[in-house]
Design a protein around this motif. Sequence first.
Motif, PDB file in Angstrom:
ATOM      1  N   PHE A   1       0.839  -1.193   0.000  1.00 57.33           N
ATOM      2  CA  PHE A   1       0.000   0.000   0.000  1.00 57.33           C
ATOM      3  C   PHE A   1       0.875   1.244   0.000  1.00 57.33           C
ATOM      4  O   PHE A   1       1.880   1.297   0.690  1.00 57.33           O
ATOM      5  CB  PHE A   1      -0.913   0.021   1.235  1.00 57.33           C
ATOM      6  N   GLU A   2       0.467   2.209  -0.797  1.00 59.44           N
ATOM      7  CA  GLU A   2       1.171   3.491  -0.799  1.00 59.44           C
ATOM      8  C   GLU A   2       0.185   4.578  -0.415  1.00 59.44           C
ATOM      9  O   GLU A   2      -0.983   4.547  -0.819  1.00 59.44           O
ATOM     10  CB  GLU A   2       1.816   3.777  -2.151  1.00 59.44           C
ATOM     11  N   PRO A   3       0.634   5.540   0.388  1.00 54.30           N
ATOM     12  CA  PRO A   3      -0.266   6.628   0.789  1.00 54.30           C
ATOM     13  C   PRO A   3      -0.525   7.569  -0.384  1.00 54.30           C
ATOM     14  O   PRO A   3       0.354   7.801  -1.214  1.00 54.30           O
ATOM     15  CB  PRO A   3       0.501   7.337   1.900  1.00 54.30           C
ATOM     16  N   LYS A   4      -1.751   8.061  -0.466  1.00 51.55           N
ATOM     17  CA  LYS A   4      -2.136   9.069  -1.449  1.00 51.55           C
ATOM     18  C   LYS A   4      -2.698  10.250  -0.677  1.00 51.55           C
ATOM     19  O   LYS A   4      -3.715  10.135  -0.009  1.00 51.55           O
ATOM     20  CB  LYS A   4      -3.205   8.534  -2.410  1.00 51.55           C
TER      21      LYS A   4
ATOM     22  N   SER B   1      -7.546  11.643   1.704  1.00 50.25           N
ATOM     23  CA  SER B   1      -6.349  10.875   2.048  1.00 50.25           C
ATOM     24  C   SER B   1      -6.709   9.408   2.131  1.00 50.25           C
ATOM     25  O   SER B   1      -7.706   9.051   2.752  1.00 50.25           O
ATOM     26  CB  SER B   1      -5.786  11.361   3.386  1.00 50.25           C
ATOM     27  N   TRP B   2      -5.911   8.558   1.491  1.00 50.83           N
ATOM     28  CA  TRP B   2      -6.158   7.125   1.510  1.00 50.83           C
ATOM     29  C   TRP B   2      -4.869   6.394   1.202  1.00 50.83           C
ATOM     30  O   TRP B   2      -3.859   7.010   0.870  1.00 50.83           O
ATOM     31  CB  TRP B   2      -7.259   6.748   0.514  1.00 50.83           C
ATOM     32  N   HIS B   3      -4.903   5.093   1.295  1.00 51.92           N
ATOM     33  CA  HIS B   3      -3.791   4.231   0.896  1.00 51.92           C
ATOM     34  C   HIS B   3      -4.318   3.306  -0.191  1.00 51.92           C
ATOM     35  O   HIS B   3      -5.472   2.873  -0.130  1.00 51.92           O
ATOM     36  CB  HIS B   3      -3.281   3.418   2.087  1.00 51.92           C
ATOM     37  N   THR B   4      -3.495   3.022  -1.171  1.00 58.97           N
ATOM     38  CA  THR B   4      -3.950   2.178  -2.271  1.00 58.97           C
ATOM     39  C   THR B   4      -2.895   1.144  -2.623  1.00 58.97           C
ATOM     40  O   THR B   4      -1.701   1.397  -2.496  1.00 58.97           O
ATOM     41  CB  THR B   4      -4.319   3.036  -3.507  1.00 58.97           C
TER      42      THR B   4
ATOM     43  N   ARG C   1      -8.135  -0.454  -1.518  1.00 56.35           N
ATOM     44  CA  ARG C   1      -7.922   0.862  -0.930  1.00 56.35           C
ATOM     45  C   ARG C   1      -8.215   0.810   0.565  1.00 56.35           C
ATOM     46  O   ARG C   1      -9.046   0.025   1.014  1.00 56.35           O
ATOM     47  CB  ARG C   1      -8.813   1.893  -1.598  1.00 56.35           C
ATOM     48  N   SER C   2      -7.536   1.667   1.287  1.00 52.11           N
ATOM     49  CA  SER C   2      -7.777   1.815   2.719  1.00 52.11           C
ATOM     50  C   SER C   2      -8.043   3.291   2.971  1.00 52.11           C
ATOM     51  O   SER C   2      -7.164   4.128   2.785  1.00 52.11           O
ATOM     52  CB  SER C   2      -6.560   1.330   3.517  1.00 52.11           C
TER      53      SER C   2
ATOM     54  N   ASP D   1      -8.643   6.351   5.247  1.00 52.14           N
ATOM     55  CA  ASP D   1      -8.261   6.761   6.591  1.00 52.14           C
ATOM     56  C   ASP D   1      -9.447   7.340   7.369  1.00 52.14           C
ATOM     57  O   ASP D   1     -10.357   7.930   6.774  1.00 52.14           O
ATOM     58  CB  ASP D   1      -7.152   7.812   6.521  1.00 52.14           C
TER      59      ASP D   1
END
Length: 159
Positions: free
Chosen positions: A12-15, A23-26, A44-45, A47
Amino acid sequence: MPRIFNEQNVLFEPKQSPVPEFSWHTSRKLAEMAGSKHLLFEIRSLDPGKYSYPYHFHRSAEEIFVILSGRAMLRTPSGFQELREGDTVFFESGPEGAHQLFNHTEAPCRYLDLRTNLGIDIVEYPDSGKINILPYEEVYMADKVDYFAGEDNVADKWK
């Protein structure tokens, strides 16, 4: 050949957008890693206290969210609804399929984002009036106009 993705092989990389509310991680390039030709998918995660992408709909893609863990509020043209682990939501193409998530909880909301890929897609953002041409990510802000707007004096261009 089947491809299996799980916690051990998904990175996962932060966006973080310039707008702090988004803001999320994908996961990175799952569809590409799988060799998919007609589906785009990422895990996706979202936040806590953050929004997913701006409220939008696709002109040439259908989309599905599968909530893997956590909860989030879903905004659609019909209103707001809480999504929970195990929920699957289908978004049709066109304005009726407009959507956005907000994580109203204190824990991340992880979901599978799956959409069709027919080549070119136009994404519209009703709140801001923008359009995005995918896969090029060319974003424009313009008013809807008549097909022949700005085409007067065509003979002058032929001189």
